[in-house]
Structure formats: C-alpha cells, structure tokens
Write an enzyme that holds these catalytic residues in place. Structure first.
Site, mmCIF file in Angstrom:
data_model
loop_
_atom_site.group_PDB
_atom_site.id
_atom_site.type_symbol
_atom_site.label_atom_id
_atom_site.label_comp_id
_atom_site.label_asym_id
_atom_site.label_seq_id
_atom_site.Cartn_x
_atom_site.Cartn_y
_atom_site.Cartn_z
ATOM 1 N N ASP A 1 0.853 -1.194 0.000
ATOM 2 C CA ASP A 1 0.000 0.000 0.000
ATOM 3 C C ASP A 1 0.885 1.239 0.000
ATOM 4 O O ASP A 1 2.118 1.150 -0.182
ATOM 5 C CB ASP A 1 -1.013 -0.046 1.166
ATOM 6 C CG ASP A 1 -0.346 0.157 2.542
ATOM 7 O OD1 ASP A 1 0.897 0.283 2.621
ATOM 8 O OD2 ASP A 1 -1.095 0.190 3.541
ATOM 9 N N HIS A 2 0.260 2.392 0.248
ATOM 10 C CA HIS A 2 0.973 3.670 0.178
ATOM 11 C C HIS A 2 2.078 3.795 1.213
ATOM 12 O O HIS A 2 2.991 4.597 1.046
ATOM 13 C CB HIS A 2 -0.031 4.820 0.355
ATOM 14 C CG HIS A 2 -0.853 4.692 1.596
ATOM 15 N ND1 HIS A 2 -1.954 3.852 1.672
ATOM 16 C CD2 HIS A 2 -0.722 5.243 2.830
ATOM 17 C CE1 HIS A 2 -2.472 3.919 2.881
ATOM 18 N NE2 HIS A 2 -1.732 4.752 3.620
ATOM 19 N N CYS B 1 2.931 -3.530 4.035
ATOM 20 C CA CYS B 1 2.140 -2.326 4.352
ATOM 21 C C CYS B 1 2.864 -1.634 5.502
ATOM 22 O O CYS B 1 4.080 -1.826 5.655
ATOM 23 C CB CYS B 1 0.680 -2.662 4.653
ATOM 24 S SG CYS B 1 0.363 -3.689 6.103
ATOM 25 N N GLY B 2 2.169 -0.850 6.301
ATOM 26 C CA GLY B 2 2.854 -0.169 7.394
ATOM 27 C C GLY B 2 3.426 -1.147 8.395
ATOM 28 O O GLY B 2 4.588 -1.061 8.804
ATOM 29 N N THR B 3 2.598 -2.107 8.800
ATOM 30 C CA THR B 3 3.029 -3.115 9.783
ATOM 31 C C THR B 3 3.180 -4.512 9.185
ATOM 32 O O THR B 3 3.746 -5.396 9.838
ATOM 33 C CB THR B 3 1.978 -3.238 10.902
ATOM 34 O OG1 THR B 3 0.724 -3.606 10.291
ATOM 35 C CG2 THR B 3 1.807 -1.934 11.656
ATOM 36 N N GLY B 4 2.605 -4.747 8.030
ATOM 37 C CA GLY B 4 2.544 -6.097 7.443
ATOM 38 C C GLY B 4 1.323 -6.863 7.907
ATOM 39 O O GLY B 4 1.007 -7.929 7.379
ATOM 40 N N GLY C 1 -2.223 -5.737 8.411
ATOM 41 C CA GLY C 1 -3.510 -5.592 7.726
ATOM 42 C C GLY C 1 -3.531 -6.308 6.384
ATOM 43 O O GLY C 1 -4.474 -7.054 6.059
ATOM 44 N N HIS D 1 7.974 -24.932 8.624
ATOM 45 C CA HIS D 1 6.901 -25.548 9.421
ATOM 46 C C HIS D 1 5.500 -25.279 8.875
ATOM 47 O O HIS D 1 4.631 -26.147 8.949
ATOM 48 C CB HIS D 1 6.952 -25.043 10.861
ATOM 49 C CG HIS D 1 8.127 -25.580 11.639
ATOM 50 N ND1 HIS D 1 8.174 -25.562 13.023
ATOM 51 C CD2 HIS D 1 9.297 -26.140 11.233
ATOM 52 C CE1 HIS D 1 9.326 -26.096 13.426
ATOM 53 N NE2 HIS D 1 10.027 -26.441 12.359
ATOM 54 N N ARG E 1 5.413 -34.217 10.051
ATOM 55 C CA ARG E 1 4.346 -33.804 10.967
ATOM 56 C C ARG E 1 3.788 -32.431 10.616
ATOM 57 O O ARG E 1 2.627 -32.115 10.912
ATOM 58 C CB ARG E 1 4.847 -33.825 12.416
ATOM 59 C CG ARG E 1 5.891 -32.790 12.761
ATOM 60 C CD ARG E 1 6.403 -32.974 14.182
ATOM 61 N NE ARG E 1 7.260 -31.887 14.616
ATOM 62 C CZ ARG E 1 8.555 -31.771 14.299
ATOM 63 N NH1 ARG E 1 9.127 -32.682 13.524
ATOM 64 N NH2 ARG E 1 9.278 -30.751 14.748
ATOM 65 N N HIS E 2 4.609 -31.616 9.956
ATOM 66 C CA HIS E 2 4.140 -30.279 9.574
ATOM 67 C C HIS E 2 3.120 -30.354 8.430
ATOM 68 O O HIS E 2 2.220 -29.525 8.340
ATOM 69 C CB HIS E 2 5.331 -29.402 9.201
ATOM 70 C CG HIS E 2 6.333 -29.279 10.316
ATOM 71 N ND1 HIS E 2 6.027 -28.679 11.514
ATOM 72 C CD2 HIS E 2 7.602 -29.736 10.422
ATOM 73 C CE1 HIS E 2 7.080 -28.742 12.320
ATOM 74 N NE2 HIS E 2 8.046 -29.391 11.671
#
Ligand code: RB5
Length: 150
Positions: A8-9, A65-68, A70, A98, A132-133
């Site tokens: 995003d922006h 994005c800003g935090t990853g 959203g 995993h 198992r994963h």
C-alpha cells in the site's frame, strides 16, 4: 521463481527496493501494489495478491504495508493462502519450514530495508520440511473447508 509483490501507500519505496533485490537474485517479480504515495486500501492489495498465489499465477509473494499485519490478514481470507508476518530471519525460515507459508509480509514502518532483504532471502532459500508439519498444514486447510460455506 515467479514472485508476486504487493504494497500500500506506506510501503512504496520499500516495495521498489525489495522488487529490485529479488530481481537481482534472478527471480521474475510481478508487481500488484501501488507505485504512488496516495492513500489506498490495503485489503484490496492483499486480496489481489492472495488470489494470484492461490491460483498459481505466481509461486509465492511478498506483501508490505505499514506493519505487514492488515495486508496479510486480508490475503489470509483467500482460500489456500498462508501469509505470515515476519520481522526477523528466524521467523522467515520457520514459516516456510513448518507452516509452508506461501506469502511473507512485513512492515515498512517496522523493519529497515536491509533487514527486509535478509528476511526475503532467508524465506526464499528455506524449504518446507513436510512430515508432521504436512499434517498440521492439512488441518489448516480443513478449517478453511469447514468455514467456507458459512
Ligand atoms: C496505512 O496507514 C496502514 O494502516 C497500513 O499500511 C497497515 O499498517 C495496516 O495494517
């Protein structure tokens, strides 16, 4: 590999640098994000990239994005997507080994560009361990199936 990238922006400059970095590693990179700083809605980009991964249009993808957070939440609403937010290289290899994550996400306001490059390289070089994963990842798909008709 053919790798999607979306942003995003809040992450235009970071996207450009990561795209160039992945191309330098020899990958083909498809840009699904925005290239200008005008405000936009990250759910649209997350859905677009999620669909590109789920349909096989690209092998995997990077979302920023800003935090990853959203943009990864939005991508994870698409069936078949396993998007994981990574702010360090340990998480970056474990989400592939995993969880068989097919998208990694990070925040342009959280990690610097050199850390972001390390995260991307680490993720791209990691391999799913199976065993198992595999069973646990199949359980995640079952949750999707159980809830897709609601
Ligand atoms: C945009 O200001 C910001 O909300 C977005 O980039 C992201 O951080 C959302 O999770």
């Amino acid at each position: 590999m053919k790798i999607g990238i979306g942003n995003d922006h809040a992450a235009v400059e970071m996207k450009m640098q990561i795209k160039e970095f992945m191309e330098g590693l020899g990958h083909e990179v498809v840009n699904y994000g925005v290239d200008t700083p005008e405000s936009c809605d990250y759910p649209e980009i997350g859905e677009r990239v999620g669909n590109a991964v789920a349909s096989g249009e690209v092998d995997c993808a990077v979302l920023i994005c800003g935090t990853g957070v959203g943009i990864s939440i939005a991508a994870n609403k698409v069936n078949g997507v396993r998007a994981a937010v990574c702010s360090d290289t340990t998480t970056a290899h474990l989400v592939k080994e995993h969880n068989n994550a097919n998208i990694i996400a990070f925040g342009a306001r959280i990690v610097g560009v050199e850390t972001a490059k390390d995260i991307v390289k680490t993720y791209l070089e990691a391999e799913f361990m199976g065993g198992r994963h595999e069973r646990r990842v199949a359980m995640i798909s079952d949750i999707e199936k159980k809830n897709s008709s609601k």
